[in-house]
Design an enzyme around this catalytic site. Structure first.
Site, PDB file in Angstrom:
ATOM      1  N   TYR A 156       0.652  -1.073   0.219  1.00  0.00           N
ATOM      2  CA  TYR A 156      -0.086  -0.060   0.127  1.00  0.00           C
ATOM      3  C   TYR A 156       0.837   1.327   0.032  1.00  0.00           C
ATOM      4  O   TYR A 156       0.643   2.212  -0.792  1.00  0.00           O
ATOM      5  CB  TYR A 156      -1.028  -0.093   1.307  1.00  0.00           C
ATOM      6  CG  TYR A 156      -2.005   1.091   1.424  1.00  0.00           C
ATOM      7  CD1 TYR A 156      -2.706   1.474   0.312  1.00  0.00           C
ATOM      8  CD2 TYR A 156      -1.969   2.034   2.261  1.00  0.00           C
ATOM      9  CE1 TYR A 156      -3.751   2.672   0.435  1.00  0.00           C
ATOM     10  CE2 TYR A 156      -2.788   3.103   2.362  1.00  0.00           C
ATOM     11  CZ  TYR A 156      -3.651   3.618   1.424  1.00  0.00           C
ATOM     12  OH  TYR A 156      -4.335   4.514   1.614  1.00  0.00           O
TER      13      TYR A 156
HETATM   14  N1  LIG Z   1      -9.876   5.444   4.825  1.00  0.00           N
HETATM   15  C1  LIG Z   1      -8.602   5.772   5.131  1.00  0.00           C
HETATM   16  O1  LIG Z   1      -8.338   5.963   6.356  1.00  0.00           O
HETATM   17  C2  LIG Z   1      -7.725   6.564   4.198  1.00  0.00           C
HETATM   18  C3  LIG Z   1      -6.648   6.879   4.612  1.00  0.00           C
HETATM   19  C4  LIG Z   1      -5.607   7.547   3.708  1.00  0.00           C
HETATM   20  C5  LIG Z   1      -5.965   7.686   2.141  1.00  0.00           C
HETATM   21  N2  LIG Z   1      -7.025   7.064   1.921  1.00  0.00           N
HETATM   22  C6  LIG Z   1      -7.304   6.847   0.502  1.00  0.00           C
HETATM   23  O2  LIG Z   1      -8.277   7.602   0.188  1.00  0.00           O
HETATM   24  C7  LIG Z   1      -8.871   7.137  -0.775  1.00  0.00           C
HETATM   25  C8  LIG Z   1     -10.262   6.735  -0.926  1.00  0.00           C
HETATM   26  O3  LIG Z   1     -10.328   5.531  -0.002  1.00  0.00           O
HETATM   27  P1  LIG Z   1     -11.652   5.242   0.769  1.00  0.00           P
HETATM   28  O4  LIG Z   1     -11.231   5.406   2.441  1.00  0.00           O
HETATM   29  O5  LIG Z   1     -12.951   6.035   0.527  1.00  0.00           O
HETATM   30  O6  LIG Z   1     -11.767   3.556   0.707  1.00  0.00           O
HETATM   31  P2  LIG Z   1     -13.228   2.773   0.017  1.00  0.00           P
HETATM   32  O7  LIG Z   1     -14.529   3.291   0.889  1.00  0.00           O
HETATM   33  O8  LIG Z   1     -12.562   1.534   0.264  1.00  0.00           O
HETATM   34  O9  LIG Z   1     -13.481   3.358  -1.304  1.00  0.00           O
HETATM   35  C9  LIG Z   1     -12.314   2.907  -2.345  1.00  0.00           C
HETATM   36  C10 LIG Z   1     -12.929   3.450  -3.710  1.00  0.00           C
HETATM   37  O10 LIG Z   1     -12.054   3.006  -4.750  1.00  0.00           O
HETATM   38  C11 LIG Z   1     -12.719   2.372  -5.804  1.00  0.00           C
HETATM   39  N3  LIG Z   1     -11.790   1.201  -6.340  1.00  0.00           N
HETATM   40  C12 LIG Z   1     -11.124   0.223  -5.703  1.00  0.00           C
HETATM   41  N4  LIG Z   1     -10.226  -0.554  -6.383  1.00  0.00           N
HETATM   42  C13 LIG Z   1     -10.612   0.238  -7.693  1.00  0.00           C
HETATM   43  C14 LIG Z   1     -10.346  -0.117  -9.183  1.00  0.00           C
HETATM   44  N5  LIG Z   1      -9.569  -1.474  -9.324  1.00  0.00           N
HETATM   45  N6  LIG Z   1     -10.804   0.298 -10.261  1.00  0.00           N
HETATM   46  C15 LIG Z   1     -11.617   1.402  -9.856  1.00  0.00           C
HETATM   47  N7  LIG Z   1     -11.934   1.735  -8.732  1.00  0.00           N
HETATM   48  C16 LIG Z   1     -11.495   1.073  -7.687  1.00  0.00           C
HETATM   49  C17 LIG Z   1     -13.682   1.452  -5.053  1.00  0.00           C
HETATM   50  O11 LIG Z   1     -14.965   1.320  -5.852  1.00  0.00           O
HETATM   51  P3  LIG Z   1     -15.197  -0.358  -6.384  1.00  0.00           P
HETATM   52  O12 LIG Z   1     -14.737  -1.077  -5.264  1.00  0.00           O
HETATM   53  O13 LIG Z   1     -16.655  -0.254  -6.746  1.00  0.00           O
HETATM   54  O14 LIG Z   1     -14.202  -0.202  -7.532  1.00  0.00           O
HETATM   55  C18 LIG Z   1     -14.021   2.719  -3.997  1.00  0.00           C
HETATM   56  O15 LIG Z   1     -15.205   3.605  -4.709  1.00  0.00           O
HETATM   57  C19 LIG Z   1      -7.998   5.764  -1.302  1.00  0.00           C
HETATM   58  O16 LIG Z   1      -6.950   6.148  -2.391  1.00  0.00           O
HETATM   59  C20 LIG Z   1      -7.274   5.406  -0.290  1.00  0.00           C
HETATM   60  O17 LIG Z   1      -6.085   4.839  -0.259  1.00  0.00           O
HETATM   61  C21 LIG Z   1      -7.965   6.302   2.749  1.00  0.00           C
END
Ligand SMILES: NC(=O)c1ccc[n+]([C@@H]2O[C@H](COP(=O)([O-])OP(=O)(O)OC[C@H]3O[C@@H](n4cnc5c(N)ncnc54)[C@H](OP(=O)(O)O)[C@@H]3O)[C@@H](O)[C@H]2O)c1
Length: 257
Positions: A156
């Site tokens: 990651y």
């Molecule tokens: N949550 C945290 O604590 C956190 C912290 C730091 C950074 N982030 C970053 O914030 C961003 C959003 O994360 P989140 O927390 O909202 O997570 P999440 O709820 O798991 O959402 C992830 C999104 O990415 C999409 N996705 C995953 N794999 C994909 C693929 N192969 N092709 C196209 N779309 C894909 C998913 O949709 P589908 O599964 O429908 O494709 C979903 O819409 C990410 O980049 C994550 O690394 C999150």
């Protein structure tokens, strides 16, 4: 509450979490939204919430790990229009240590596919179109740990660090063509990504809070949005990398896989 009327905002990872919250926040400000992720049903549900705010929404299902599909999705966006803002938010987190990845080398390819390679393949044609128009804004969502060692999360953080470095390189390069680049580095956010690991997660912030930050950056572009402690941690990590890595490992090992 307006400010984005007539603006076309493209959001990857828009089917849930930060991306879905951002789509709704953009709609509340009057912006039109293009929603991308793999899950068509979830995207349709978010699009319905967006349209309730009286703006337009388009849905483009795509698996960003597939390079040609990522490029095709970008072409599909351009059929709608040249974006004003692209939020490259889609991501996948794999909490797997070095030795576990020996048997699961796909941890690296899957992470790099969505967090870096597919995302930049998708952004490329959109950036070219924005450069041609001489205006636009790319917001890349990386993570607070993109520049700080996080043992147990190699696939990651390596893939997010690659995207973070790419965004830092792209910023000055694209500024001359009227393109703003913003890096968003959230810490823990309460979305499905961490809820799946709830037993070892602390409480994070609501995705709506990150969405508000991203919309704030759309209204007033800035180079980065990070928690206050990222910069001191980054400096400490550069000054004493081994000490910081050992400290982070000691603090996080209870939660690491
Ligand atoms: N949550 C945290 O604590 C956190 C912290 C730091 C950074 N982030 C970053 O914030 C961003 C959003 O994360 P989140 O927390 O909202 O997570 P999440 O709820 O798991 O959402 C992830 C999104 O990415 C999409 N996705 C995953 N794999 C994909 C693929 N192969 N092709 C196209 N779309 C894909 C998913 O949709 P589908 O599964 O429908 O494709 C979903 O819409 C990410 O980049 C994550 O690394 C999150």
């Amino acid at each position: 509450m307006h400010g984005l009327e007539g603006r076309l905002v493209v959001i990857t990872g828009a089917s849930r979490g930060i991306g879905a919250a951002t789509a709704v926040a953009v709609a509340a400000r009057g912006g039109d939204v293009v929603l991308l992720a793999r899950g068509r049903e979830s995207l349709d549900a978010v699009a319905a919430r967006v349209r309730e705010r009286g703006v337009r929404a388009w849905v483009i299902p795509v698996d960003l790990r597939v390079d040609v599909d990522a490029k095709a999705a970008a072409e599909a966006v351009l059929q709608i229009g040249v974006p004003d803002v692209v939020v490259a938010n889609a991501g996948h987190s794999i909490a797997r240590g070095v030795l576990e990845c020996v048997e699961r080398p796909d941890s690296y390819t899957r992470s790099m596919g969505v967090n870096f390679l597919g995302t930049v393949a998708f952004c490329g044609p959109l950036l070219a179109a924005m450069v041609h128009r001489n205006s636009g804004h790319l917001i890349g969502v990386t993570t607070a740990t993109a520049r700080i060692p996080l043992p147990g999360w190699g696939p990651y953080v390596a893939s997010k660090a690659a995207f973070d470095a790419w965004l830092r390189a792209a910023g000055p390069e694209l500024a001359a063509s009227g393109i703003h680049v913003t890096i968003s580095r959230p810490a823990l956010v309460d979305t499905g990504m961490v809820v799946r690991r709830r037993e070892r997660s602390r409480r994070g912030v609501a995705p709506e809070r990150i969405a508000d930050q991203l919309v704030g950056a759309m209204l007033r572009p800035r180079p980065e949005i990070s928690p206050w402690w990222v910069r001191p941690a980054d400096v400490a990590s550069a000054a004493a990398p081994h000490t910081v890595a050992r400290l982070v490992w000691a603090v996080t090992r209870r939660r690491a896989p």
